[in-house]
Design an enzyme around this catalytic site. Structure first.
Site, mmCIF file in Angstrom:
data_model
loop_
_atom_site.group_PDB
_atom_site.id
_atom_site.type_symbol
_atom_site.label_atom_id
_atom_site.label_comp_id
_atom_site.label_asym_id
_atom_site.label_seq_id
_atom_site.Cartn_x
_atom_site.Cartn_y
_atom_site.Cartn_z
ATOM 1 N N ASP A 11 9.966 2.317 10.318
ATOM 2 C CA ASP A 11 8.805 2.229 9.429
ATOM 3 C C ASP A 11 8.313 0.788 9.457
ATOM 4 O O ASP A 11 9.022 -0.110 9.941
ATOM 5 C CB ASP A 11 9.198 2.625 7.997
ATOM 6 N N SER A 12 7.143 0.570 8.892
ATOM 7 C CA SER A 12 6.631 -0.792 8.788
ATOM 8 C C SER A 12 7.491 -1.637 7.842
ATOM 9 O O SER A 12 7.394 -2.852 7.853
ATOM 10 C CB SER A 12 5.190 -0.758 8.280
ATOM 11 N N CYS A 74 6.600 6.532 9.223
ATOM 12 C CA CYS A 74 5.479 5.759 8.703
ATOM 13 C C CYS A 74 4.231 6.583 8.993
ATOM 14 O O CYS A 74 3.969 6.933 10.154
ATOM 15 C CB CYS A 74 5.420 4.412 9.423
ATOM 16 N N GLU A 153 6.541 -1.350 -4.308
ATOM 17 C CA GLU A 153 7.490 -2.386 -3.867
ATOM 18 C C GLU A 153 7.885 -3.300 -5.026
ATOM 19 O O GLU A 153 8.982 -3.837 -5.051
ATOM 20 C CB GLU A 153 6.895 -3.179 -2.703
ATOM 21 N N CYS A 185 1.937 8.794 2.592
ATOM 22 C CA CYS A 185 2.459 7.434 2.782
ATOM 23 C C CYS A 185 3.893 7.462 2.280
ATOM 24 O O CYS A 185 4.172 8.071 1.237
ATOM 25 C CB CYS A 185 1.630 6.432 1.987
ATOM 26 N N HIS A 187 5.675 5.463 0.786
ATOM 27 C CA HIS A 187 5.964 4.879 -0.536
ATOM 28 C C HIS A 187 5.656 5.844 -1.687
ATOM 29 O O HIS A 187 6.193 5.709 -2.775
ATOM 30 C CB HIS A 187 5.113 3.627 -0.761
HETATM 31 N N1 DGL Z 1 4.854 2.929 5.471
HETATM 32 C C1 DGL Z 1 3.421 2.948 5.531
HETATM 33 C C2 DGL Z 1 2.905 4.373 5.629
HETATM 34 O O1 DGL Z 1 3.630 5.349 5.449
HETATM 35 C C3 DGL Z 1 2.791 2.254 4.349
HETATM 36 C C4 DGL Z 1 2.960 0.770 4.306
HETATM 37 C C5 DGL Z 1 2.102 0.015 5.303
HETATM 38 O O2 DGL Z 1 0.882 -0.137 5.098
HETATM 39 O O3 DGL Z 1 2.683 -0.440 6.270
HETATM 40 O O4 DGL Z 1 1.748 4.560 5.908
#
Ligand code: DGL
Length: 265
Positions: A11-12, A74, A153, A185, A187
């Site tokens: 993931d990012s 992600c 976060e 997303c 999060h």
């Molecule tokens: N993990 C990213 C997603 O699921 C969200 C966070 C980001 O912008 O990197 O899209």
């Protein structure tokens, strides 16, 4: 043994741990190597070219750990880079979009589905395309919610201000009479109570983290590479920036202590 090779997940940053939590729950025998690109988060504001380049590097890192499958945990990278990753690598690469869209298409009764995610995810049209191919009768309504990621976060999950921001983002979707909402997303599952508070209990919230674990299970079975060993599995975590912050924030996502996080270099 071939089957005991780990599942690679990237993931990012920290959000993909919601996918790790589901993979651990649904595939308890599997070893896992997770990579969070914390030095370059967020991806949601970046271009397709940049997201694709980062994603390729992330998979290359996982391949060095001899993974047997890659889960792109992600939504942003899945929306913009999945097809390219599938062409580049020999191992199966699975994203979160198709599994989430399929679940939503199965859940909707009035064929009105909402999707929330980063600007890049919503702008890519990837969920819209998958939903339409699952059922052309579905009308899709998308809304990007860029402030949700920093709120999660920071741990602001149920504060008054979170409720107000969520209302600001979601009131348009509510007015569209959707009966299903995709949390597009990684999060957003942490904001389920706040989102449910606004959308009401009659709107089904679809968590793509749950669906992608089911999809990974299916692919492992189809390739005959599910881990059959009864040895205690390992879960390794790597990040591209300081591991300390990842450990602190990550425990909220994983709902478990993270004992060791290593820098990727
Ligand atoms: N993990 C990213 C997603 O699921 C969200 C966070 C980001 O912008 O990197 O899209």
């Amino acid at each position: 043994m071939k089957e005991s090779r780990p599942i690679g997940i990237f993931d990012s940053g920290v959000g993909g741990l919601t996918v790790v939590a589901q993979v651990r729950r649904q595939l308890p025998k599997e070893n896992i190597v997770y990579f969070g690109d914390t030095a370059r988060v967020p991806y949601g504001t970046k271009s397709r070219e940049t997201i694709t380049r980062f994603s390729v590097e992330n998979v290359e890192f996982l391949m060095r750990h001899n993974v047997k499958i890659v889960i792109v945990a992600c939504n942003t990278a899945s929306s913009l880079a999945l097809d390219f990753l599938k062409r580049c690598f020999k191992v199966p690469v699975v994203g979160v979009i198709r599994p989430g869209a399929r679940r939503a298409a199965g859940a909707t009764k009035n064929n009105r589905v909402g999707i929330i995610g980063t600007r890049a995810t919503i702008g890519s049209g990837a969920y819209q395309k998958e939903l339409k191919s699952a059922n052309p009768k579905i009308t899709v309504f998308g809304e990007s919610c860029p402030l949700f990621v920093p709120l999660v976060e920071e741990g602001w999950l149920d504060s008054k201000v979170t409720g107000e921001i969520a209302f600001g983002y979601l009131k348009g979707l509510k007015a569209k009479d959707i009966d299903t909402l995709i949390l597009g997303c990684t999060h957003y599952p942490l904001l389920k109570p706040a989102i449910e508070g606004i959308m009401g209990k009659t709107v089904t919230l679809v968590d793509s983290a749950e669906e992608v674990a089911i999809e990974a299970d299916r692919i492992l079975d189809a390739h005959g590479i599910a881990n059959r060993s009864n040895k205690k599995p390992f879960h390794k975590f790597f990040v591209s920036d300081d591991p300390k912050h990842f450990m602190e924030v990550g425990e909220r996502f994983l709902k478990q202590k993270i004992r060791c996080v290593k820098p990727s270099e």
